[in-house]
Design an enzyme around this catalytic site. Sequence first.
Site, PDB file in Angstrom:
ATOM      1  N   GLY A  33       0.790  -1.232   0.000  1.00  0.00           N
ATOM      2  CA  GLY A  33       0.000   0.000   0.000  1.00  0.00           C
ATOM      3  C   GLY A  33       0.819   1.278   0.000  1.00  0.00           C
ATOM      4  O   GLY A  33       0.350   2.311   0.481  1.00  0.00           O
ATOM      5  N   ASN A  35       1.555   3.049  -2.633  1.00  0.00           N
ATOM      6  CA  ASN A  35       0.844   3.987  -3.524  1.00  0.00           C
ATOM      7  C   ASN A  35      -0.379   4.563  -2.813  1.00  0.00           C
ATOM      8  O   ASN A  35      -0.656   5.762  -2.897  1.00  0.00           O
ATOM      9  CB  ASN A  35       0.422   3.280  -4.818  1.00  0.00           C
ATOM     10  CG  ASN A  35       1.569   3.158  -5.803  1.00  0.00           C
ATOM     11  OD1 ASN A  35       1.968   4.148  -6.418  1.00  0.00           O
ATOM     12  ND2 ASN A  35       2.125   1.965  -5.938  1.00  0.00           N
ATOM     13  N   ILE A 113      -7.294 -10.171 -11.564  1.00  0.00           N
ATOM     14  CA  ILE A 113      -7.813  -9.758 -12.875  1.00  0.00           C
ATOM     15  C   ILE A 113      -9.314  -9.519 -12.740  1.00  0.00           C
ATOM     16  O   ILE A 113     -10.017 -10.314 -12.113  1.00  0.00           O
ATOM     17  CB  ILE A 113      -7.511 -10.842 -13.919  1.00  0.00           C
ATOM     18  CG1 ILE A 113      -5.995 -10.875 -14.176  1.00  0.00           C
ATOM     19  CG2 ILE A 113      -8.275 -10.595 -15.215  1.00  0.00           C
ATOM     20  CD1 ILE A 113      -5.530 -12.018 -15.032  1.00  0.00           C
ATOM     21  N   ASN A 128      -5.457   1.805 -13.412  1.00  0.00           N
ATOM     22  CA  ASN A 128      -4.560   0.806 -12.816  1.00  0.00           C
ATOM     23  C   ASN A 128      -3.121   1.258 -12.981  1.00  0.00           C
ATOM     24  O   ASN A 128      -2.764   1.827 -14.009  1.00  0.00           O
ATOM     25  CB  ASN A 128      -4.755  -0.543 -13.527  1.00  0.00           C
ATOM     26  CG  ASN A 128      -3.821  -1.614 -13.003  1.00  0.00           C
ATOM     27  OD1 ASN A 128      -3.745  -1.858 -11.800  1.00  0.00           O
ATOM     28  ND2 ASN A 128      -3.094  -2.275 -13.897  1.00  0.00           N
ATOM     29  N   HIS A 130       0.805  -0.070 -13.210  1.00  0.00           N
ATOM     30  CA  HIS A 130       1.519  -1.311 -13.552  1.00  0.00           C
ATOM     31  C   HIS A 130       3.019  -1.020 -13.648  1.00  0.00           C
ATOM     32  O   HIS A 130       3.413  -0.014 -14.242  1.00  0.00           O
ATOM     33  CB  HIS A 130       0.988  -1.856 -14.884  1.00  0.00           C
ATOM     34  CG  HIS A 130       1.615  -3.158 -15.249  1.00  0.00           C
ATOM     35  ND1 HIS A 130       1.215  -4.364 -14.695  1.00  0.00           N
ATOM     36  CD2 HIS A 130       2.635  -3.458 -16.101  1.00  0.00           C
ATOM     37  CE1 HIS A 130       1.967  -5.339 -15.190  1.00  0.00           C
ATOM     38  NE2 HIS A 130       2.833  -4.818 -16.042  1.00  0.00           N
ATOM     39  N   GLU A 163     -11.106  -4.272 -21.280  1.00  0.00           N
ATOM     40  CA  GLU A 163     -11.333  -5.717 -21.171  1.00  0.00           C
ATOM     41  C   GLU A 163     -10.070  -6.576 -21.233  1.00  0.00           C
ATOM     42  O   GLU A 163      -9.927  -7.514 -20.486  1.00  0.00           O
ATOM     43  CB  GLU A 163     -12.365  -6.176 -22.195  1.00  0.00           C
ATOM     44  CG  GLU A 163     -13.754  -5.653 -21.808  1.00  0.00           C
ATOM     45  CD  GLU A 163     -14.888  -6.394 -22.469  1.00  0.00           C
ATOM     46  OE1 GLU A 163     -14.631  -7.424 -23.108  1.00  0.00           O
ATOM     47  OE2 GLU A 163     -16.035  -5.923 -22.342  1.00  0.00           O
ATOM     48  N   VAL A 165      -6.395  -7.586 -20.400  1.00  0.00           N
ATOM     49  CA  VAL A 165      -5.557  -7.301 -19.220  1.00  0.00           C
ATOM     50  C   VAL A 165      -4.348  -6.420 -19.574  1.00  0.00           C
ATOM     51  O   VAL A 165      -3.649  -6.686 -20.554  1.00  0.00           O
ATOM     52  CB  VAL A 165      -5.073  -8.636 -18.595  1.00  0.00           C
ATOM     53  CG1 VAL A 165      -4.161  -8.367 -17.405  1.00  0.00           C
ATOM     54  CG2 VAL A 165      -6.255  -9.475 -18.178  1.00  0.00           C
ATOM     55  N   GLU A 195       6.161   5.608  -9.511  1.00  0.00           N
ATOM     56  CA  GLU A 195       4.715   5.329  -9.394  1.00  0.00           C
ATOM     57  C   GLU A 195       4.047   6.371  -8.501  1.00  0.00           C
ATOM     58  O   GLU A 195       2.949   6.840  -8.790  1.00  0.00           O
ATOM     59  CB  GLU A 195       4.481   3.940  -8.800  1.00  0.00           C
ATOM     60  CG  GLU A 195       4.841   2.819  -9.740  1.00  0.00           C
ATOM     61  CD  GLU A 195       4.462   1.443  -9.214  1.00  0.00           C
ATOM     62  OE1 GLU A 195       4.412   0.518 -10.018  1.00  0.00           O
ATOM     63  OE2 GLU A 195       4.231   1.298  -8.006  1.00  0.00           O
TER      64      GLU A 195
HETATM   65  C1  GAR Z   1       3.087  -1.540  -7.516  1.00  0.00           C
HETATM   66  O1  GAR Z   1       4.438  -1.585  -7.893  1.00  0.00           O
HETATM   67  C2  GAR Z   1       2.204  -1.744  -8.725  1.00  0.00           C
HETATM   68  O2  GAR Z   1       2.750  -1.259  -9.907  1.00  0.00           O
HETATM   69  C3  GAR Z   1       2.077  -3.243  -8.753  1.00  0.00           C
HETATM   70  O3  GAR Z   1       1.954  -3.607  -7.415  1.00  0.00           O
HETATM   71  C4  GAR Z   1       2.754  -2.723  -6.624  1.00  0.00           C
HETATM   72  C5  GAR Z   1       1.975  -2.309  -5.399  1.00  0.00           C
HETATM   73  O4  GAR Z   1       2.788  -1.610  -4.516  1.00  0.00           O
HETATM   74  N1  GAR Z   1       0.934  -3.629  -9.520  1.00  0.00           N
HETATM   75  C6  GAR Z   1       0.946  -4.652 -10.350  1.00  0.00           C
HETATM   76  O5  GAR Z   1       1.893  -5.376 -10.517  1.00  0.00           O
HETATM   77  C7  GAR Z   1      -0.363  -4.856 -11.116  1.00  0.00           C
HETATM   78  N2  GAR Z   1      -0.201  -5.791 -12.156  1.00  0.00           N
HETATM   79  P1  GAR Z   1       2.182  -0.918  -3.222  1.00  0.00           P
HETATM   80  O6  GAR Z   1       1.277  -1.952  -2.553  1.00  0.00           O
HETATM   81  O7  GAR Z   1       3.360  -0.588  -2.384  1.00  0.00           O
HETATM   82  O8  GAR Z   1       1.436   0.281  -3.675  1.00  0.00           O
END
Ligand code: GAR
Length: 218
Positions: A33, A35, A113, A128, A130, A163, A165, A195
């Site tokens: 968490g 982000n 997903i 989202n 990524h 739709e 992924v 991010e």
């Molecule tokens: C982030 O790096 C995000 O890009 C990734 O999960 C992490 C969550 O970090 N998401 C994916 O891989 C989605 N396919 P956080 O929990 O520290 O925010």
Amino acid sequence: MNKSFKYIISPEISEFRKFSPKLKIGVLASGKGTNFQELINLSEKGALDIEIKVLVTNKDDAGCIKRAEKVQIPFKIIKDKDFPQKELFELEIINTLINHEVELVVMAGWMKIVTPFFINKFKKKIINIHPSLLPAYKGGSAIKDSILNGSKITGCSVHYVEEEVDSGSLIMQAALSILSEDNIETLSKKIQILEHKILPHSISHAGFSIRSNFMESY
Ligand code: GAR
């Protein structure tokens, strides 16, 4: 790790849009968490006009839960294994978001997903983040894959959820070099710094578009 690494962000970062009343967002997260925390921080500082109405997680021990508890953001743990069908699992999430009057759904480390059933309930209202420069390295091991493939440049992307992924239209991307000394840990840390820059600005962008469409319909 040297925090002063070089990177490029596109489109360039500008001021956050103003939202009055604040943009109501719901966050879906499965992990630490960080982000989510950045959104809490910017909202508390008054820098980003968002109201985080609810956190939904699918993991009992996700780090994002403690972060929500600390600042009294309502949260709900919704696990797919508690439902006989994926549609019912998603319906529970949809109802939670609707009950909290969420305008924009933010997937911030959501590792499930979602089906067209979910996406169609919030068309152009789900974004989202990524950890790759999409369309490169889709899926759940993007950072590892970029290193194993010998890529020299990677980054992160925020996109609308559509739709297919990890394929929706892009909102913002940030890029950085993969150095020979990088490993999954060092690269993940650098990507997360980026991010935390692009997700809030993408929310600002998506929120503006949602509010503009809303105005147009009157
Ligand atoms: C982030 O790096 C995000 O890009 C990734 O999960 C992490 C969550 O970090 N998401 C994916 O891989 C989605 N396919 P956080 O929990 O520290 O925010």
